[in-house]
Motif scaffolding. Structure first.
Motif, PDB file in Angstrom:
ATOM      1  N   LEU A  56      54.952  45.149  52.376  1.00 11.37           N
ATOM      2  CA  LEU A  56      54.729  46.197  51.372  1.00 11.37           C
ATOM      3  C   LEU A  56      53.758  45.625  50.355  1.00 11.37           C
ATOM      4  O   LEU A  56      54.096  45.376  49.210  1.00 11.37           O
ATOM      5  CB  LEU A  56      56.056  46.577  50.715  1.00 11.37           C
ATOM      6  N   MET A  57      52.557  45.378  50.828  1.00  3.24           N
ATOM      7  CA  MET A  57      51.646  44.553  50.048  1.00  3.24           C
ATOM      8  C   MET A  57      50.729  45.345  49.122  1.00  3.24           C
ATOM      9  O   MET A  57      50.367  46.488  49.412  1.00  3.24           O
ATOM     10  CB  MET A  57      50.816  43.702  50.999  1.00  3.24           C
ATOM     11  N   GLU A  58      50.393  44.664  48.046  1.00  4.56           N
ATOM     12  CA  GLU A  58      49.425  45.211  47.106  1.00  4.56           C
ATOM     13  C   GLU A  58      48.309  44.199  46.962  1.00  4.56           C
ATOM     14  O   GLU A  58      48.581  43.024  46.662  1.00  4.56           O
ATOM     15  CB  GLU A  58      50.054  45.387  45.728  1.00  4.56           C
ATOM     16  N   LEU A  59      47.101  44.630  47.181  1.00  7.29           N
ATOM     17  CA  LEU A  59      45.939  43.786  46.880  1.00  7.29           C
ATOM     18  C   LEU A  59      45.335  44.333  45.587  1.00  7.29           C
ATOM     19  O   LEU A  59      45.042  45.545  45.503  1.00  7.29           O
ATOM     20  CB  LEU A  59      44.930  43.831  48.035  1.00  7.29           C
ATOM     21  N   LYS A  60      45.173  43.455  44.608  1.00  7.20           N
ATOM     22  CA  LYS A  60      44.718  43.913  43.290  1.00  7.20           C
ATOM     23  C   LYS A  60      43.316  44.522  43.371  1.00  7.20           C
ATOM     24  O   LYS A  60      42.471  44.029  44.126  1.00  7.20           O
ATOM     25  CB  LYS A  60      44.728  42.736  42.310  1.00  7.20           C
ATOM     26  N   GLU A  61      43.123  45.557  42.584  1.00 11.09           N
ATOM     27  CA  GLU A  61      41.831  46.238  42.595  1.00 11.09           C
ATOM     28  C   GLU A  61      40.749  45.393  41.927  1.00 11.09           C
ATOM     29  O   GLU A  61      41.046  44.444  41.195  1.00 11.09           O
ATOM     30  CB  GLU A  61      41.937  47.601  41.883  1.00 11.09           C
ATOM     31  N   GLY A  62      39.484  45.778  42.147  1.00  7.71           N
ATOM     32  CA  GLY A  62      38.360  45.125  41.475  1.00  7.71           C
ATOM     33  C   GLY A  62      37.746  46.064  40.461  1.00  7.71           C
ATOM     34  O   GLY A  62      38.454  46.918  39.901  1.00  7.71           O
ATOM     35  N   SER A  63      36.429  45.969  40.276  1.00  8.62           N
ATOM     36  CA  SER A  63      35.800  46.784  39.233  1.00  8.62           C
ATOM     37  C   SER A  63      34.660  47.641  39.771  1.00  8.62           C
ATOM     38  O   SER A  63      33.982  48.316  39.005  1.00  8.62           O
ATOM     39  CB  SER A  63      35.292  45.871  38.117  1.00  8.62           C
ATOM     40  N   SER A  64      34.435  47.618  41.078  1.00  9.56           N
ATOM     41  CA  SER A  64      33.274  48.327  41.637  1.00  9.56           C
ATOM     42  C   SER A  64      33.648  49.745  42.069  1.00  9.56           C
ATOM     43  O   SER A  64      34.792  50.003  42.447  1.00  9.56           O
ATOM     44  CB  SER A  64      32.751  47.593  42.870  1.00  9.56           C
ATOM     45  N   THR A  65      32.654  50.629  42.043  1.00  9.42           N
ATOM     46  CA  THR A  65      32.868  51.918  42.698  1.00  9.42           C
ATOM     47  C   THR A  65      32.636  51.688  44.194  1.00  9.42           C
ATOM     48  O   THR A  65      31.987  50.698  44.582  1.00  9.42           O
ATOM     49  CB  THR A  65      31.872  52.984  42.203  1.00  9.42           C
ATOM     50  N   ILE A  66      33.132  52.600  45.006  1.00  7.91           N
ATOM     51  CA  ILE A  66      32.958  52.416  46.458  1.00  7.91           C
ATOM     52  C   ILE A  66      31.470  52.491  46.807  1.00  7.91           C
ATOM     53  O   ILE A  66      30.969  51.718  47.629  1.00  7.91           O
ATOM     54  CB  ILE A  66      33.800  53.455  47.221  1.00  7.91           C
ATOM     55  N   ASP A  67      30.745  53.381  46.159  1.00  4.85           N
ATOM     56  CA  ASP A  67      29.309  53.490  46.428  1.00  4.85           C
ATOM     57  C   ASP A  67      28.574  52.199  46.082  1.00  4.85           C
ATOM     58  O   ASP A  67      27.632  51.804  46.772  1.00  4.85           O
ATOM     59  CB  ASP A  67      28.708  54.673  45.654  1.00  4.85           C
ATOM     60  N   GLU A  68      29.002  51.546  45.011  1.00  2.00           N
ATOM     61  CA  GLU A  68      28.361  50.270  44.651  1.00  2.00           C
ATOM     62  C   GLU A  68      28.551  49.230  45.761  1.00  2.00           C
ATOM     63  O   GLU A  68      27.646  48.445  46.046  1.00  2.00           O
ATOM     64  CB  GLU A  68      28.947  49.727  43.342  1.00  2.00           C
ATOM     65  N   LEU A  69      29.720  49.237  46.372  1.00  2.00           N
ATOM     66  CA  LEU A  69      29.962  48.265  47.451  1.00  2.00           C
ATOM     67  C   LEU A  69      28.961  48.470  48.591  1.00  2.00           C
ATOM     68  O   LEU A  69      28.488  47.506  49.195  1.00  2.00           O
ATOM     69  CB  LEU A  69      31.383  48.406  48.003  1.00  2.00           C
ATOM     70  N   TYR A  70      28.606  49.730  48.868  1.00  2.00           N
ATOM     71  CA  TYR A  70      27.678  50.028  49.970  1.00  2.00           C
ATOM     72  C   TYR A  70      26.228  49.712  49.618  1.00  2.00           C
ATOM     73  O   TYR A  70      25.414  49.438  50.489  1.00  2.00           O
ATOM     74  CB  TYR A  70      27.697  51.515  50.326  1.00  2.00           C
ATOM     75  N   THR A  71      25.908  49.854  48.361  1.00  9.80           N
ATOM     76  CA  THR A  71      24.481  49.871  48.010  1.00  9.80           C
ATOM     77  C   THR A  71      23.969  48.594  47.346  1.00  9.80           C
ATOM     78  O   THR A  71      22.774  48.458  47.130  1.00  9.80           O
ATOM     79  CB  THR A  71      24.188  51.064  47.072  1.00  9.80           C
ATOM     80  N   GLU A  72      24.855  47.678  46.981  1.00 12.40           N
ATOM     81  CA  GLU A  72      24.403  46.458  46.279  1.00 12.40           C
ATOM     82  C   GLU A  72      23.528  45.583  47.161  1.00 12.40           C
ATOM     83  O   GLU A  72      22.660  44.866  46.682  1.00 12.40           O
ATOM     84  CB  GLU A  72      25.612  45.654  45.803  1.00 12.40           C
TER      85      GLU A  72
END
Lengths: 464, 498
Positions: free
Chosen positions: A341-357
């Motif tokens: 029942l795992m939680e991975l802590k969130e970051g600060s990026s938008t999903i679009d930023e992850l694709y476009t950086e």
């Protein structure tokens, strides 16, 4: 359903009197419907009303010190499991009493200890979910179908009411009652596909059209197929893939049994830094309501929240009745034996930023047949499923070009995937652990992650 | 076991209630299943035994609505009182009516014909595993495990698992069938660490997930697990200390356990009609074997013949009738390399104008029967023995016992890795290699490279862990396969290095 619970609890005193051994019963009552739909072909529409009763009995004598800790019985104890789909506790008890003398001693099992029951009755039950019928669900789906006749739509819509009751000769009495639903939709058009899923407890807050629109938005964005050329890429993993990565991390590194055997990749390293990455915080927490599960394990022990990895440091591992050396060490992970029942802590990026950086990015939405290739390294392999795309960003335009990357084989070290994670999305998603039907498995809560320096060679992905 | 009187009362009532539904219920059936399981397993010397019984029934109906569309509905319960029966009949009909909304308009033009079979069938059992004390089976499993222990073993395990399903089937077209099917399987596994401690190697007999048959405990005796386990630890150490299998294009000879999984994944699943019709598209996947190409598509070399045979003695999917009352039979699926039929039940077969292959199966009272792998068997050749096939290879690899796989969701293209990979040099088996694997871009391309199939008595192998359907159904699937098959120009080697 209440009549079954009353019947079992009313027999407990008589059964305690009758049995020379410690025992516990686990009663599960479930009312489940799975509507499986496809655009032009109805397939399965299944309802299951079920009752399941399990007796767990140990040769531990009832008059033993009730405060006994596991350290006090180092030579192990006998344990047997008997299950039935009928409410026949007395019959099971008699079978158990007869079977115990012939059972072998399990030197990991130290007998029952009284669990520290902090919640005697838990209820997370919603009328909208309980009242859903196959007809109401089908009508909602039919309206989707009529809106999108040019596309193939298919998936499942499960709704379920569950009651768990645990009653033991050592005084244990727990009741947990809840509702939950799963919705999965896959859309296909012209050889392209996209999918969405949603799980929760309350159907009252669920909007089927909104979910469908998410899938269709992804479907429309895609362009023809292009296998990524050989080179180094950023790979963005969608929530379903991240959930699988966390599952393998848990299975290969954070179970008490593997620790005892020395086969975990964390063995002998608890408290040490596994890698340097301040972005990674992985925990196991059934107390987050979104993980949608019971708050106790199969022995009635309360599940304890665990921090598995904090900034790359190995913190805690999951223990069961069998693997814990002391009562305090038992983290209530009996059943699976691992954090699920795992939680991975969130970051600060938008999903679009992850694709476009980066100039070239591969999105992997989910895996197909991921398997353990080598436990010690550790290494997993498999292939990606539908939803693998190549994003090509041009800094002169705002929108990246998106191509369908097809199905790619992969060979990953899941630890290195976390080590090489350079960004995480600020939005997180709830991902079910398999089908919810009649299981205690719940859900993971994870963001998208971006992993850099993944090698693509001959259409295969490597990070070892 | 079932109380026959109770079965008769409940089934009579159910059939009467179903018939009273009139046109709303074109067809109905009730299937009672009593399932008894025994699992005896040990890990690192710790034995645990468990037994599990569950019983209940499922009602399946074919409904027709005022919109002239048909829909299947299924409801089930483990609660066996009269009050619940009425609820379950009504729920099955409601589920069928809900399903009508997704049906093509012309379903009424196809008439479903229910089974009219009457009879009984029971798996022949010499030594009943349910009559042996659990403690005795526990000792046997511990003995099996004891044989694979050694200094470098980091994990050892063994199991015996038995499952008996006592089933009654009745429908509105007069079928009345009683079957008792007994499944049994077992295996032993050891994992050793390399001398340097930098990698591990597993070795199992007969295969990691065991070999299941329909039989009694004599199947465990016949597999000689204890005897074969004696050399397993040494083999695991030898493989662990061997060099890695290099990538290349080679002639390979595939052994029976690997063949069974290969046939399962890229023939069995590809042949399931519900996949070809898109019913599994959202979960398990589709099939590259398209319905409009049946009888034309070249699946492999003309020596490749694959049948569905639910009559094969002792195979794990051998029964008298499938779970909608179709008599067991042998049907060619791939004939002389051409795809000619599908694994199907009546519900889907009639949509293509086919006869059911007797492959409509359910795992228990709580699941609707679906198109499933049965005993999907690769037929033996008629020229060379397995030994002669190995002798015919100058430079190649022998691959057996699967340990990992990835397969495209339409079953076209795959990679398998194996526990046992041995060089073949000048017609003789040579040294072991670690991390052996083979792959193909497309499934027909691979089967086209099939050069020879051994003529020896085939191996009767079965799995107990094939998952499909939603809610998921983990089913027994059988594969009677030749002792060896030769393929030329195969991509080999574990591509685990960048």
């Amino acid at each position: 359903m209440n009549k079954y619970i009353k019947e079992l609890t009313s027999l407990m005193d008589e059964m305690k009197e009758k049995s020379p051994y410690e025992f516990m019963f686990y009663l599960t009552l479930s009312d489940f419907n799975c509507l499986r739909y496809a655009n032009s072909m109805g397939t399965q529409n299944t309802s299951i009303k079920s009752l399941s009763l399990t007796l767990i009995m140990s040769d531990q004598a009832k008059d033993a010190d009730s405060q006994q800790t596991t350290d006090n019985t180092p030579d192990g104890a006998k344990i047997i499991y008997l299950s039935s789909s009928e409410l026949n506790p007395m019959e099971l008890l008699e079978q158990g009493i007869k079977a115990i003398p012939d059972a072998s001693v399990n030197d990991e099992f130290k007998g029952f200890c009284p669990p520290d029951v902090t919640h005697k009755e838990v209820k997370t039950w919603y009328e909208d979910t309980a009242a859903a019928t196959s007809k109401t669900k089908a009508m909602a789906l039919e309206s989707l179908r009529k809106e999108h006749t040019d596309k193939w739509l298919g998936g499942i819509w499960e709704t379920e009411e569950i009651t768990h009751l645990m009653a033991g000769s050592n005084g244990l009495l727990l009741r947990d009652q809840f509702t939950r639903y799963t919705f999965e939709l896959k859309a296909e058009q012209n050889g392209k596909s996209a999918s969405v899923y949603r799980i929760g407890r309350d159907l009252g807050s669920f909007d089927i059209h909104k979910e469908c629109d998410k899938a269709l938005k992804n479907l429309e964005r895609k362009t023809p197929k292009q296998i990524p050329k050989d080179g180094k890429y950023r790979v963005v993993f969608g929530p379903e893939a991240v959930s699988e990565i966390c599952f393998f991390i848990s299975l290969l590194g954070f179970g008490g049994r593997g620790d005892k055997q020395g086969s975990n990749f964390t063995s002998g390293k608890i408290g040490e830094k596994l890698f340097e990455n301040d972005l990674i915080h992985l925990s196991d927490n059934c107390y987050n309501p979104l993980t949608l599960t019971c708050k106790h394990d199969n022995f009635g022990y309360p599940r304890k929240p665990l921090t598995l990895l904090n900034k790359g440091k190995i913190c805690e591992i999951a223990h069961t009745q069998f693997t814990a050396k002391t009562l305090e060490e038992n983290t209530g992970h009996g059943g699976s034996g691992a954090a699920m029942l795992m939680e991975l802590k969130e970051g600060s990026s938008t999903i679009d930023e992850l694709y476009t950086e980066k100039e070239k990015t591969v999105l992997i939405s989910r895996f197909h047949y991921p398997t353990i290739a080598d436990r010690s390294k550790p290494e997993i392999k498999g292939s990606t499923k539908d939803g693998t795309y190549l994003y090509i960003s041009d800094r002169n335009t705002t929108e990246p070009t998106i191509k369908d990357a097809g199905t790619l084989e992969f060979f990953f070290n899941p630890v290195r995937l976390l080590e090489n994670t350079t960004a995480l999305s600020k939005d997180r998603f709830v991902v079910p652990q398999g089908s919810l039907s009649m299981s205690m498995v719940g859900a993971n809560i994870v963001p998208y992650i971006a992993v850099d320096d993944v090698t693509i060679k001959d259409g295969k992905l490597y990070l070892l | 076991m079932w109380n026959k009187e109770r079965i008769k009362t409940l089934s009579d009532k159910a059939i009467k209630l179903l018939k009273e539904q009139g046109k709303k219920c074109l067809y109905g059936e009730i299937r009672f299943v009593n399932q008894e399981k025994r699992n005896i397993s040990s890990q690192n010397g710790n034995c645990s035994t468990g037994s599990d019984t569950e019983k209940g029934y499922g009602i399946r109906v074919l409904t027709e609505g005022t919109n002239s569309r048909q829909g299947w509905g299924f409801a089930s319960t483990s609660i066996l009182d009269d009050e619940t029966l009425l609820k379950i009949v009504n729920e099955a009909v409601l589920n069928g009516e809900a399903n009508q909304l997704f049906q093509p308009k012309d379903t009424t033009t196809v008439k479903f014909e229910g089974s009219t079979e009457i009879g009984t069938y029971a798996t022949p059992v010499e030594i009943d595993p349910f009559h042996i004390p659990l403690s005795e089976l526990g000792k046997r499993v511990l003995t099996m495990e004891e044989k694979v222990k050694g200094e470098r073993a980091i994990s050892t395990s063994a199991f015996i698992s038995a499952d008996r399903q006592d089933k009654y089937f009745f429908n509105t077209t007069g079928a009345n069938i009683h079957q008792t099917i007994t499944y049994i399987g077992g295996s032993v596994t050891v994992m050793v660490s390399s001398k340097e401690g930098n990698h591990n190697q597993s070795c199992s007999y007969p295969a990691p997930a065991g070999n299941f048959n329909t039989a009694g405990l004599e199947h465990i005796d016949n597999m000689n697990i204890e005897k074969n386990a004696e050399t397993l630890y040494d083999t695991a150490c030898e493989i662990c200390d061997s060099p890695e299998c290099e990538e290349g294009i080679k002639t390979v000879v595939i052994g029976p356990q690997m063949l069974a999984l290969l046939v399962h994944e890229v023939a069995g699943h590809a042949l399931e009609l519900d996949r070809a019709l898109g019913q599994e598209a959202a979960y398990a996947g589709r099939s590259f074997l398209k319905t409009d190409e049946m009888t034309k598509l070249v699946y492999g070399a003309d020596i490749v013949n694959i049948v569905s045979d639910t009559t094969y003695e002792g195979a794990v999917s051998t029964y008298g009738w499938d779970d909608e009352g179709t008599k067991s039979r042998k049907v060619y699926m791939i004939k002389d390399g051409i795809h000619v039929n599908y694994l199907s039940g009546r519900g889907n077969a009639h949509l293509l104008g086919l006869k059911s292959a007797g492959a409509c199966r359910s795992i228990g009272w709580h699941r609707q029967p679906i198109d499933r792998i049965t005993n999907v068997n690769l037929l033996p050749g008629d020229k060379l023995t397995a030994e002669e096939i190995i002798a015919s290879v100058d430079d190649g690899l022998y691959l057996n016992i699967p340990c990992g796989w990835s397969i495209n969701s339409d079953r076209n293209g795959f990679r398998f890795s194996v526990e046992r990979c041995r060089e073949i040099k000048n017609g003789k088996l040579g040294k072991y290699l670690r991390n052996g694997a083979f792959s193909a871009e497309t499934t027909p391309e691979f089967w086209a490279k099939c050069i020879s199939i051994a003529k020896d008595k085939p191996a009767n192998l079965g799995f107990a862990n094939c998952a499909k359907g939603q809610p998921v159904q983990v089913q027994y699937t059988g594969h009677v396969v030749p002792q060896a098959v030769r393929f030329d120009n195969v991509n080999t080697g574990e591509a685990s290095n960048e």
